[in-house]
Every structure is written in C-alpha cells, then in structure tokens.
Design a protein around this motif. Sequence first.
Motif: not given
Length: 114
Positions: A6-35
């Motif tokens: 449950r804690t892991s799932l809560d952290r996952t949904f908390n992370a997905l709640a922010d549009p910037t973090r979702r955009a970062i994940l979309v970018r990382l889906a194309r491959g690794p990237a630097t900060v």
Amino acid sequence: MNSQERTSLDRTFNALADPTRRAILVRLARGPATVGELAEPFAMSLPAISRHLKVLAEAAMIHNQRDGKRRRCQLRPEVLGTARDWLDFHRRFWSASFDRLDAHLKTRRTETNS
C-alpha cells in the motif's frame, strides 16, 4: 495487499499526481537522460527538477546513477506494473458491478412494463 505494498502504491500515485513528474517519466521512457537534459523543457530551476526526481526515486520509479559529474536517470517501468494491476482490478470490479446493475434495472423495467 499488505501495508508495504500500500505504501509503495501510495508513493507511485503521489509521484504520478504531478504533471511535471509525468512528463519526466514520458521523457525517460525514450531512454536514460541526465538531470540537465530532463530540465531543458521546463521553466524551473535545477533544484526544483531535482526535487521532482527525488519524489520519483523515492517511489522507485527511476534509478539515479552518477556518471562523472552528471547524474543519469533511468526509468524503472516495472514499478508502474503495480499501479496498472491495481487499476485493472478496480476496473474489472466496477465494470462487473455496473453490468449487474444494468441487468437488474432492465429486469425491473421489463417487470414494470408488463
């Protein structure tokens, strides 16, 4: 589901709640990237991007690795599988519930019209 899951799932949904973090994940889906590469499309400071990356790392959705002076981030897609499984379970549950309700209402309508 135990408390750790449950804690892991809560952290996952908390992370997905922010549009910037979702955009970062979309970018990382194309491959690794630097900060720095991850920060480019956003009008925010590197420390702000780093805070978003920290949330994603705490949710175990990304892996950070030092690459000389740079930090390289990589997506850990398997973590999204837990969220997908939770959503799939609830989708099936609610779909079946609505199907039963629909069948019940149709039966009642038929009985009332008879």
